[in-house]
Design a protein around this motif. Structure first.
Motif, short mmCIF file in Angstrom:
data_model
loop_
_atom_site.label_atom_id
_atom_site.label_comp_id
_atom_site.label_asym_id
_atom_site.label_seq_id
_atom_site.Cartn_x
_atom_site.Cartn_y
_atom_site.Cartn_z
N ASN A 163 0.82 -1.21 0.00
CA ASN A 163 0.00 0.00 0.00
C ASN A 163 0.85 1.26 0.00
OD1 ASN A 163 -2.38 -1.50 0.02
ND2 ASN A 163 -2.49 -1.54 2.26
N ALA A 164 2.07 1.15 0.55
CA ALA A 164 3.00 2.29 0.55
C ALA A 164 3.65 2.49 -0.81
CB ALA A 164 4.06 2.10 1.61
N LYS A 165 3.36 1.54 -1.73
CA LYS A 165 3.86 1.62 -3.11
C LYS A 165 5.39 1.67 -3.19
CE LYS A 165 -0.35 3.90 -4.75
NZ LYS A 165 -0.97 2.62 -5.14
N VAL A 166 6.04 0.78 -2.40
CA VAL A 166 7.49 0.65 -2.56
C VAL A 166 7.79 0.18 -3.97
CG1 VAL A 166 7.86 0.17 -0.10
CG2 VAL A 166 7.46 -1.74 -1.69
N ASN A 167 9.00 0.41 -4.44
CA ASN A 167 9.36 0.01 -5.81
C ASN A 167 9.61 -1.48 -5.96
OD1 ASN A 167 11.07 2.99 -5.52
ND2 ASN A 167 9.45 2.79 -7.04
N VAL A 168 10.28 -2.05 -4.95
CA VAL A 168 10.63 -3.48 -4.96
C VAL A 168 10.48 -4.02 -3.54
CG1 VAL A 168 12.37 -5.19 -5.64
CG2 VAL A 168 12.37 -2.95 -6.74
N LEU A 169 10.12 -5.29 -3.44
CA LEU A 169 10.01 -5.94 -2.14
C LEU A 169 11.04 -7.06 -2.02
CD1 LEU A 169 6.16 -6.35 -1.55
CD2 LEU A 169 7.79 -5.45 0.12
N VAL A 170 11.68 -7.15 -0.86
CA VAL A 170 12.53 -8.30 -0.52
C VAL A 170 11.85 -9.00 0.65
CG1 VAL A 170 14.76 -9.08 0.34
CG2 VAL A 170 14.65 -7.19 -1.31
N ILE A 171 11.47 -10.25 0.44
CA ILE A 171 10.72 -10.98 1.47
C ILE A 171 11.40 -12.31 1.78
CG2 ILE A 171 8.50 -11.98 2.14
CD1 ILE A 171 7.17 -10.20 0.02
N LEU A 172 11.80 -12.48 3.03
CA LEU A 172 12.16 -13.79 3.55
C LEU A 172 10.98 -14.22 4.40
CD1 LEU A 172 15.55 -14.92 5.13
CD2 LEU A 172 13.35 -15.98 5.63
N PRO A 173 10.13 -15.10 3.89
CA PRO A 173 8.92 -15.46 4.62
C PRO A 173 9.21 -16.40 5.78
CG PRO A 173 9.06 -16.73 2.60
CD PRO A 173 10.23 -15.77 2.58
N PHE A 174 8.46 -16.23 6.87
CA PHE A 174 8.56 -17.20 7.95
C PHE A 174 8.08 -18.56 7.45
CE2 PHE A 174 6.77 -19.53 11.58
CZ PHE A 174 7.89 -19.57 12.41
N ASP A 175 7.05 -18.53 6.63
CA ASP A 175 6.50 -19.73 6.01
C ASP A 175 6.23 -19.41 4.54
OD1 ASP A 175 4.59 -21.61 4.95
OD2 ASP A 175 4.12 -22.26 6.98
N GLY A 176 7.02 -20.03 3.65
CA GLY A 176 6.90 -19.71 2.23
C GLY A 176 5.51 -19.95 1.68
N LYS A 177 4.90 -21.06 2.05
CA LYS A 177 3.57 -21.39 1.55
C LYS A 177 2.55 -20.36 2.01
CE LYS A 177 0.12 -25.11 1.43
NZ LYS A 177 -0.18 -26.51 1.85
N ALA A 178 2.62 -19.98 3.28
CA ALA A 178 1.64 -19.08 3.86
C ALA A 178 1.73 -17.67 3.27
CB ALA A 178 1.80 -19.02 5.38
N LEU A 179 2.91 -17.26 2.83
CA LEU A 179 3.08 -15.90 2.31
C LEU A 179 3.06 -15.85 0.78
CD1 LEU A 179 4.14 -15.37 5.35
CD2 LEU A 179 5.14 -13.35 4.29
N THR A 180 2.79 -16.97 0.14
CA THR A 180 2.76 -16.99 -1.33
C THR A 180 1.73 -16.01 -1.87
OG1 THR A 180 3.55 -19.27 -1.48
CG2 THR A 180 2.31 -18.42 -3.35
N ALA A 181 0.54 -16.02 -1.29
CA ALA A 181 -0.55 -15.18 -1.82
C ALA A 181 -0.20 -13.69 -1.76
CB ALA A 181 -1.84 -15.45 -1.04
N VAL A 182 0.44 -13.25 -0.66
CA VAL A 182 0.76 -11.83 -0.54
C VAL A 182 1.92 -11.47 -1.47
CG1 VAL A 182 2.43 -11.88 1.39
CG2 VAL A 182 0.89 -9.93 1.11
N GLY A 183 2.82 -12.43 -1.72
CA GLY A 183 3.86 -12.20 -2.71
C GLY A 183 3.27 -12.00 -4.09
N GLN A 184 2.30 -12.84 -4.43
CA GLN A 184 1.64 -12.72 -5.73
C GLN A 184 0.82 -11.44 -5.80
OE1 GLN A 184 -0.06 -16.37 -6.99
NE2 GLN A 184 -0.76 -15.57 -8.96
N GLN A 185 0.26 -11.03 -4.67
CA GLN A 185 -0.48 -9.77 -4.61
C GLN A 185 0.43 -8.61 -4.97
OE1 GLN A 185 -2.40 -9.09 -0.80
NE2 GLN A 185 -2.59 -6.89 -1.17
N ALA A 186 1.64 -8.62 -4.46
CA ALA A 186 2.59 -7.56 -4.78
C ALA A 186 2.96 -7.59 -6.26
CB ALA A 186 3.85 -7.72 -3.92
N MET A 187 3.24 -8.76 -6.79
CA MET A 187 3.58 -8.88 -8.20
C MET A 187 2.43 -8.39 -9.08
SD MET A 187 6.72 -10.07 -8.69
CE MET A 187 6.68 -10.87 -10.31
N ASP A 188 1.20 -8.75 -8.71
CA ASP A 188 0.03 -8.32 -9.48
C ASP A 188 -0.16 -6.81 -9.42
OD1 ASP A 188 -0.45 -10.94 -10.13
OD2 ASP A 188 -2.04 -11.24 -8.63
N ALA A 189 0.34 -6.19 -8.33
CA ALA A 189 0.25 -4.74 -8.18
C ALA A 189 1.39 -4.02 -8.90
CB ALA A 189 0.25 -4.37 -6.70
#
Length: 350
Positions: A108-134
């Motif tokens: 929502n802050a409209k950063v240019n790029v995100l670096v994410i080390l997820p605590f749980d890769g499966k659980a954070l997949t959807a929000v990663g895809q949300q960022a890519m879709d945005a």
């Protein structure tokens, strides 16, 4: 990583691809100069210069042990090296829902790029895809999302290769000592985690190729306390031990304490990850610890550099390709007394 993703991680980033430029010479005839079809280097020398301002969002788990603390520390330090980079880092958390919420705030802050080390890769997949879709490109650091649609580039370690290199080193040392049937122990991490399973499989496979096998084995919890307790159990059950691989240098603090408490130093020990404490012990040559196999948190520094390049539309310097790779696997080098000084700069505090 899952077993399926492991096979996709076999891309190892080796030497840089160097293209030759066309050699311009004076021409006094009417013949056209011969064309050089070699690929020109797309980004040579251009990446170190300040470029377009980039805001990088960063999210990682809580810094509750040395390796994870070094991940965040390295990311912050690398961002400070670039005058045009602004790092927007969230507070580390092991609560999956809180990390998802933090990443959504960065989106929502409209950063240019995100670096994410997820605590749980499966659980954070959807929000990663949300960022890519945005339209926000994502660097997925180490713990992999379930689908490549959730990231632009993945960078992380090679757990299987870590086990292989530990096994190869121990096998080499056993043969050098003319020990035909060595007793080789293993202090693993959390057995339920795919990363532990991959490390153990690599270790077992490497030893088997040399005619050896894993002997007494225990599983700890990546903490000094669990390392000490489980190693004490292993030593009590194994009156003879020729070599021992401990998966993690954080829990290795406890492993070494158990060895000292039992006064058992007549065997070779290899660590894992590459802590500064382990490297200092290797350098002193006073303990059974003779080597450690890297799984370096320096990957976080590289992730920030990659995020900067993505934000500026640049490729990897000295590569012929115009874009950075989709996947980068760091190499698990074996650190010994002979080469430890070379790797001290990537050692982390246990």
């Amino acid at each position: 990583m899952t077993e399926q993703s492991l096979h996709r991680r076999r891309f190892l980033l080796g030497g840089a691809a160097v293209g030759a430029g066309a050699l311009l010479t004076a021409c006094t005839s009417n013949e056209a100069p011969a064309q050089n079809n070699a690929a020109n280097v797309a980004n040579a020398g251009a990446n170190s210069q300040p470029g377009t301002p980039v805001t990088i969002g960063f999210s990682a788990p809580a810094a509750d042990h040395g390796w994870m603390a070094a991940i965040t520390k390295n990311a912050r330090a690398q961002a400070q090296k670039f005058s045009e980079v602004t790092l927007n880092a969230t507070e580390g958390t092991n609560d999956v829902n809180q990390q998802i919420s933090q990443v959504e705030t960065l989106i929502n802050a409209k950063v240019n790029v995100l670096v994410i080390l997820p605590f749980d890769g499966k659980a954070l997949t959807a929000v990663g895809q949300q960022a890519m879709d945005a339209g926000i490109q994502v660097i997925n650091l180490d713990r992999v999302f379930d689908t490549p649609l959730a990231y632009r580039t993945w960078i992380g370690g090679d757990n299987y290769r870590m086990g292989v290199n530990a096994g190869n080193y121990i096998a080499q040392q056993m043969k050098a000592k003319n020990i035909a049937s060595p007793v080789i122990g293993e202090v693993a991490g959390i057995d339920s985690l795919p990363l532990t399973q991959e490390r153990s499989k690599g270790f077992k496979d490497a030893l088997a190729r040399q005619g050896f096998q894993v002997g007494p084995r225990v599983s700890a919890q990546f903490t000094p306390e669990s390392g000490e307790q489980q190693t004490s159990n292993l030593l009590q059950s194994a009156s003879k031990l020729d070599a021992l691989w401990n998966h993690d240098d954080d829990q290795g603090v406890g492993v070494i304490a158990a060895i000292n408490n039992a006064n058992r130093k007549n065997f070779l020990m290899v660590g894992g990850a590459g802590s500064k404490n382990a490297m200092n012990l290797i350098k002193s040559d006073a303990e059974p610890l003779k080597a450690t196999v890297l799984y370096s948190p320096s990957m976080a520094s590289s992730a920030i550099s990659l995020a900067r390049l993505l934000g500026q539309g640049k490729g990897a310097g000295d590569f012929a390709e115009h874009e950075i790779p989709a996947e980068i696997t760091t190499y698990s080098a074996v650190v010994t007394k002979e080469n430890v000084d070379k790797y001290m700069d990537v050692g982390f505090d246990s």
